[in-house]
Motif scaffolding. Structure first.
Motif, mmCIF file in Angstrom:
data_model
loop_
_atom_site.group_PDB
_atom_site.id
_atom_site.type_symbol
_atom_site.label_atom_id
_atom_site.label_comp_id
_atom_site.label_asym_id
_atom_site.label_seq_id
_atom_site.Cartn_x
_atom_site.Cartn_y
_atom_site.Cartn_z
ATOM 1 N N LYS A 18 0.833 -1.202 0.000
ATOM 2 C CA LYS A 18 0.000 0.000 0.000
ATOM 3 C C LYS A 18 0.871 1.257 0.000
ATOM 4 O O LYS A 18 0.603 2.204 -0.738
ATOM 5 N N THR A 19 1.934 1.250 0.790
ATOM 6 C CA THR A 19 2.832 2.395 0.838
ATOM 7 C C THR A 19 3.494 2.629 -0.513
ATOM 8 O O THR A 19 3.583 3.780 -0.982
ATOM 9 N N LEU A 20 3.940 1.562 -1.149
ATOM 10 C CA LEU A 20 4.556 1.689 -2.473
ATOM 11 C C LEU A 20 3.570 2.240 -3.500
ATOM 12 O O LEU A 20 3.916 3.101 -4.307
ATOM 13 N N ARG A 21 2.349 1.757 -3.463
ATOM 14 C CA ARG A 21 1.332 2.233 -4.416
ATOM 15 C C ARG A 21 0.962 3.686 -4.153
ATOM 16 O O ARG A 21 0.727 4.445 -5.091
ATOM 17 N N ASP A 22 0.909 4.079 -2.884
ATOM 18 C CA ASP A 22 0.544 5.451 -2.539
ATOM 19 C C ASP A 22 1.611 6.462 -2.952
ATOM 20 O O ASP A 22 1.303 7.625 -3.196
ATOM 21 N N HIS A 23 2.866 6.023 -3.009
ATOM 22 C CA HIS A 23 3.969 6.954 -3.262
ATOM 23 C C HIS A 23 4.688 6.694 -4.574
ATOM 24 O O HIS A 23 5.821 7.163 -4.757
ATOM 25 N N SER A 24 4.054 5.959 -5.480
ATOM 26 C CA SER A 24 4.655 5.701 -6.789
ATOM 27 C C SER A 24 3.538 5.441 -7.799
ATOM 28 O O SER A 24 2.359 5.459 -7.452
ATOM 29 N N LYS A 25 3.938 5.172 -9.003
ATOM 30 C CA LYS A 25 2.971 4.860 -10.056
ATOM 31 C C LYS A 25 2.957 3.366 -10.373
ATOM 32 O O LYS A 25 2.525 2.959 -11.450
ATOM 33 N N LEU A 26 3.404 2.548 -9.426
ATOM 34 C CA LEU A 26 3.419 1.100 -9.626
ATOM 35 C C LEU A 26 1.999 0.553 -9.632
ATOM 36 O O LEU A 26 1.145 1.021 -8.875
ATOM 37 N N ASP A 27 1.771 -0.455 -10.482
ATOM 38 C CA ASP A 27 0.470 -1.125 -10.434
ATOM 39 C C ASP A 27 0.476 -2.142 -9.292
ATOM 40 O O ASP A 27 1.487 -2.334 -8.619
ATOM 41 N N GLU A 28 -0.658 -2.763 -9.053
ATOM 42 C CA GLU A 28 -0.806 -3.659 -7.905
ATOM 43 C C GLU A 28 0.165 -4.832 -7.954
ATOM 44 O O GLU A 28 0.782 -5.189 -6.949
ATOM 45 N N LYS A 29 0.327 -5.424 -9.126
ATOM 46 C CA LYS A 29 1.194 -6.598 -9.267
ATOM 47 C C LYS A 29 2.668 -6.224 -9.020
ATOM 48 O O LYS A 29 3.385 -6.931 -8.314
ATOM 49 N N ALA A 30 3.101 -5.114 -9.588
ATOM 50 C CA ALA A 30 4.484 -4.673 -9.414
ATOM 51 C C ALA A 30 4.746 -4.278 -7.959
ATOM 52 O O ALA A 30 5.803 -4.600 -7.407
ATOM 53 N N ALA A 31 3.791 -3.608 -7.341
ATOM 54 C CA ALA A 31 3.951 -3.206 -5.938
ATOM 55 C C ALA A 31 4.024 -4.428 -5.030
ATOM 56 O O ALA A 31 4.795 -4.453 -4.082
ATOM 57 N N ALA A 32 3.226 -5.458 -5.327
ATOM 58 C CA ALA A 32 3.249 -6.682 -4.525
ATOM 59 C C ALA A 32 4.602 -7.383 -4.644
ATOM 60 O O ALA A 32 5.169 -7.828 -3.644
ATOM 61 N N ALA A 33 5.121 -7.468 -5.865
ATOM 62 C CA ALA A 33 6.423 -8.114 -6.076
ATOM 63 C C ALA A 33 7.532 -7.334 -5.381
ATOM 64 O O ALA A 33 8.411 -7.927 -4.740
ATOM 65 N N LEU A 34 7.492 -6.019 -5.481
ATOM 66 C CA LEU A 34 8.504 -5.202 -4.834
ATOM 67 C C LEU A 34 8.377 -5.261 -3.313
ATOM 68 O O LEU A 34 9.384 -5.283 -2.602
ATOM 69 N N ALA A 35 7.168 -5.343 -2.796
ATOM 70 C CA ALA A 35 6.954 -5.441 -1.350
ATOM 71 C C ALA A 35 7.617 -6.697 -0.790
ATOM 72 O O ALA A 35 8.228 -6.655 0.276
ATOM 73 N N VAL A 36 7.514 -7.796 -1.511
ATOM 74 C CA VAL A 36 8.156 -9.044 -1.071
ATOM 75 C C VAL A 36 9.668 -8.856 -1.018
ATOM 76 O O VAL A 36 10.321 -9.256 -0.045
ATOM 77 N N GLN A 37 10.240 -8.219 -2.039
ATOM 78 C CA GLN A 37 11.687 -7.999 -2.072
ATOM 79 C C GLN A 37 12.133 -7.059 -0.954
ATOM 80 O O GLN A 37 13.173 -7.281 -0.328
#
Length: 50
Positions: A18-37
């Motif tokens: 949620k934080t990544l999506r709120d502060h970037s233009k990442l879509d849900e799938k990309a934000a989820a993958a980055l959150a895991v990393q």
């Protein structure tokens, strides 16, 4: 009404995603993958450093 169990790990993933999506233009799938990393990197830090 049935209580839905959410593990602490899943809750942390959701928070980071949620934080990544709120502060970037990442879509849900990309934000989820980055959150895991991100969490893998943070979990790899020694406790004293965190």
């Amino acid at each position: 009404m049935t209580a839905l169990f959410v593990s602490r790990y899943e809750a942390r993933i959701d928070l980071v995603q949620k934080t990544l999506r709120d502060h970037s233009k990442l879509d849900e799938k990309a934000a989820a993958a980055l959150a895991v990393q991100v969490l893998r990197a943070l979990d790899g830090l020694p406790e004293q450093v965190r």
